[in-house]
Design an enzyme around this catalytic site. Structure first.
Site, PDB file in Angstrom:
ATOM      1  N   THR A 125       0.859  -1.175   0.000  1.00 50.95           N
ATOM      2  CA  THR A 125       0.000   0.000   0.000  1.00 50.95           C
ATOM      3  C   THR A 125       0.899   1.229   0.000  1.00 50.95           C
ATOM      4  O   THR A 125       2.010   1.206   0.534  1.00 50.95           O
ATOM      5  CB  THR A 125      -0.865   0.034   1.263  1.00 50.95           C
TER       6      THR A 125
ATOM      7  N   GLU B  11      -5.768  -3.548  -1.350  1.00 49.09           N
ATOM      8  CA  GLU B  11      -6.239  -4.646  -0.508  1.00 49.09           C
ATOM      9  C   GLU B  11      -7.396  -5.424  -1.138  1.00 49.09           C
ATOM     10  O   GLU B  11      -7.834  -6.431  -0.594  1.00 49.09           O
ATOM     11  CB  GLU B  11      -6.701  -4.096   0.855  1.00 49.09           C
TER      12      GLU B  11
ATOM     13  N   TRP C  78     -19.721  16.330   9.127  1.00 50.76           N
ATOM     14  CA  TRP C  78     -18.715  15.993   8.119  1.00 50.76           C
ATOM     15  C   TRP C  78     -18.989  16.739   6.816  1.00 50.76           C
ATOM     16  O   TRP C  78     -20.118  16.804   6.339  1.00 50.76           O
ATOM     17  CB  TRP C  78     -18.758  14.510   7.804  1.00 50.76           C
TER      18      TRP C  78
ATOM     19  N   LYS D  63     -13.948  17.841   9.288  1.00 48.82           N
ATOM     20  CA  LYS D  63     -14.825  17.714  10.447  1.00 48.82           C
ATOM     21  C   LYS D  63     -15.117  19.114  10.978  1.00 48.82           C
ATOM     22  O   LYS D  63     -14.319  19.666  11.720  1.00 48.82           O
ATOM     23  CB  LYS D  63     -14.177  16.856  11.535  1.00 48.82           C
TER      24      LYS D  63
END
Lengths: 537, 537
Positions: free
Chosen positions: A180, A325, A444, A439
């Protein structure tokens, strides 16, 4: 009670052999600079077998790791198949990583040999002394290479011209690993299985995903070191498609000419690439009519981009979602048949979503309360996935996955770190990376949504929104905007454009005009770099 | 070294749940007589869960066998999914078998309960006392049923309206069994696995096989008791297609009206059915333009048939090949892209072949010398196959497969009993069943090839060729010919028609005109019956 069907393992070698048997005349075109190397699957197959002899002669055994430091080429494709088929583990190295990260992942994987393009040998030179696990380097030569290392072509020429006898491999065996691009901490190793990539390949060939088939001409412009090249180097060969490999160039002119000259039917890339190509096409008429559809994934794709390609070029974007992944393709956007009669505008609302889970993948979106969010297209939650090509843990950590990485696993599901919504039809939309959300005052704000709204402005080429600290609201959005070539754009224009398009409290506190959005090693917006520059976090 | 992907088993329940989650509004249409019952996948899914409660309440546990004696209906589809998902083994009974054969397979499988259509209860009445393993019969009622047995609808209505908790099933577990229609000896039991049918389902959805997808309308007219209904009852639900079930009628008028009324996009059947439909369509104009392609398989498909559908209706036939032992689809005919420009006549040469092995299936054709035959499109040999949905043995024989049935297995390959050729492109063509070949003077004559040539005669509807004993040549061909309605045809016309079309020594020694070719329980030519009538063997 067990049934009585053959226990045929789902591994990659039979797919290679099938292609050679059924589609020997299909072409593989490998572009480098302004030249193109062409050969057939028959030739490719023979060289894969020779290469397997070479790799085995280097002492590589089942389970050993073999690194590649290569651009997209026919030789890289040979390695893509030969190394897994003989039971070793392919480790395509991200050639854009910083030296210390490259050294880290080579050592972590324990690569015993590395195959490297001659043009990339300077990278390995710099790592000399830092990668003791590497016993041998093999160079994929260019016209000018005259180094001391083993020459790939010379080795192949000296190898036996006989079939390599592929070993019987357990389908759960590792065939490859990618790291990753972890924006925090060290990169983590995803270990792919033969079974997972086999099933992923079968999935990519389905009508309701990408329908990869014999009559396709697939253009591999996503770097092959990026998450298995998104799986298409396997799917294209397995299905007998013609495969076009991009070489090192990812400039819009090269992409346009490849599509036009090779009559490409399907290709795929990150949104930034599609943005650059659109700007190029607007100024350099290019025949891209051979494309039956394209895939954009890897980061958020602005709706305006999808719409412009549709309106101007009649080109269907099929958005998808995945990550290293997930092998990587996990969702794909297809219209359901009852939506055929929707007005064009509404269709684009859907086209800009990330679609349904591919057959084989299950997903759920969990809200703060741990329950699945309602299918209202509005409530955000954490996207979790599971399935046979979804990672169950990271390599080289002896603890069970959920102990070793509780931020990544929960009750057998993989926690993606993406925040998403799901609408009444079951289409998901990725709203943001958890860490990129703004935030503000306990609520959000999706940086992606804001970027999309800004990029719908005709003078804007790219826009990235980051959070900056705020004494009262905790965080507030800052918009970084890149105008189209020859255009200028002001803060006031952007804010006026946004009014009515987003909630008032979403309006960025500031808009800065920049030359270009910095990109990560795989072409995504590098918000970490922007935060370092503008917010000091 | 094992990779790190999730160990998600490949079983059927997740496919059902996916359909209910993503395609709840899709319709299932179940025809009976002149009526149609319609409901949605949401309703279907709820009833499958209720049914699972019912089946479990009957004491059925994992691995137990559950028989069905049903026509194609939504209730049969519910059984198709509920029984395997709860871990039991579905045994769809071929309702056209003779009583003694039915009793044999029910006892051999050890069916503990049988679900039966009310209209088929007389069959079970006749078997009373011969099937002691059967503890309970549940009747799928019609309007008039008033028997003593448990009523399917009453049982569902009384079942809990809650989700049944599907057990975790090993992917190699048996989900179902079908018996071969064995023309010699007792029928043999093929035991299908969840893994095999899962992979078969993913295969049917691929672009280069049949591309089963959400926007399809699939017409299930092949009996669901015939080799898993060819796999489409699973594929259609899994992919969210609309599914139309044929009820008990297989008359051409009913087929035509179903295609026209439901706007069917894909269907499939044995060649005899396509022949009958063609004769019907010629006299009863019917709109079949919604069909994107159709599959003919199960026995030899005359080239003339493929050509007539193509010329008259623009309909693409995609021939395929398979058998009960192959789940069943193993090959499918698709053109390669380089063949696009072939003249129409040559295209039909290919269209009448059986194509390439589906991804996942490997095949080989062995000559008398045990080596693979050349890819010349002429040399015949025995077709052998292997793969994850190919049978590895028959149920209830303790010996290893190759000892128990050496006529069926060789070195891990399944011996199909079919004789085939393979051409330079890798397309196979099934020439005959081994036992139907005419062995004349040490050479082989393909009965199928002769039939195809005869059926190209405009006055001929059906033709079957069998071997009759011959004192000098061992065997010689006899042609049994059925003229089209209203036509007459003579031996001389047939022989003249064949001259120049086949080798002189292939010409039948005799031609007899008959009313109809007798058919097996699944609609294939019953050559055993013809041999009994005409050759005394």
């Amino acid at each position: 009670m067990f049934g009585l069907m053959m226990d045929t393992p789902l591994t990659l070698a039979p797919l290679l052999e099938r292609a050679a048997r059924l589609f020997p005349k299909k072409e593989i075109a490998s572009r480098y600079g302004s030249s193109v190397f062409r050969y057939t699957i028959r030739d490719f197959h023979a060289r894969v077998h020779r290469l397997a002899h070479v790799v085995a002669s280097l002492g590589i055994r089942e389970g050993d790791r073999v690194g590649t430091l290569c651009w997209n080429s026919h030789r890289h494709l040979e390695l893509y198949w030969a190394v897994p088929c003989l039971g070793a583990v392919l480790h395509p190295l991200n050639l854009r990583l910083a030296d210390d990260q490259l050294a880290y992942i080579i050592n972590h994987a324990g690569d015993r040999v590395i195959f490297a393009d001659a043009s990339l040998m300077p990278v390995l030179e710099r790592l000399k002394g830092q990668i003791p696990c590497v016993e041998r380097i093999i160079v994929l030569p260019d016209e000018t290479y005259e180094g001391p290392e083993l020459d790939y072509e010379a080795a192949l020429a000296a190898a036996p011209d006989t079939r390599y006898s592929w070993p019987e491999i357990d389908e759960r065996a590792a065939f490859g690993t990618c790291y990753t691009s972890g924006t925090t901490g060290n990169p983590k190793a995803v270990w792919y299985t033969h079974r997972g990539m086999y099933l992923h390949t079968m999935m990519l060939a389905q009508q309701d995903t990408f329908g990869i088939c014999e009559r396709d001409v697939i253009f591999q412009m996503v770097p092959m070191f990026h998450a298995n090249g998104w799986g298409f180097p396997y799917a294209a060969v397995a299905m007998g498609s013609k495969l076009v490999l991009s070489g090192r160039s990812l400039q819009p002119a090269g992409i346009g000419s490849a599509i036009e000259q090779e009559r490409v039917t399907f290709t795929f890339g990150v949104p930034t690439l599609w943005m650059q190509l659109l700007a190029y096409l607007d100024q350099h008429p290019t025949d891209i009519s051979s494309l039956r559809c394209v895939l954009a994934a890897g980061s958020a794709t602005p709706r305006a981009l999808v719409e412009q390609y549709g309106e101007k070029y009649g080109l269907e974007f099929r958005l998808g979602w995945g990550m290293s992944e997930t092998s990587p393709m996990a969702t794909v956007m297809r219209f359901k048949s009852h939506m055929d009669d929707l007005p064009a505008k509404e269709k684009y609302d859907f086209r800009a979503r990330h679609g349904l889970p591919a057959p084989g993948v299950e997903l759920r979106i969990l809200g703060d309360d741990g329950a699945e969010v309602p299918w209202d297209g509005a409530t955000m939650g954490e996207l979790q996935v599971r399935g046979p090509w979804i990672t169950s843990g990271y390599y080289d950590d002896p603890r069970p996955a959920e102990q070793a990485a509780p931020e990544s696993f929960q009750d057998g599901w993989f926690r993606t770190g993406d925040v998403a919504t799901v609408d009444a039809e079951g289409y998901i939309q990725i709203m943001d990376r958890t860490k990129d959300l703004v935030k503000s005052g306990g609520e959000w704000i999706s940086s992606v949504d804001l970027e999309n709204a800004i990029m719908a402005h005709p003078k804007v080429m790219e826009a990235a929104v980051i959070a900056v600290p705020h004494p009262k609201w905790q965080e507030r959005p800052l918009a970084c905007v890149v105008p189209r070539p020859g255009e200028t754009v002001t803060k006031e224009e952007i804010l006026e454009h946004l009014s009515g398009r987003v909630a008032k409290w979403w309006l960025p506190d500031d808009v800065v005009v920049i030359d270009a959005v910095p990109k990560t090693s795989v072409g995504k917006f590098n918000k970490r770099a922007l935060r370092a520059r503008f917010s000091g976090t």
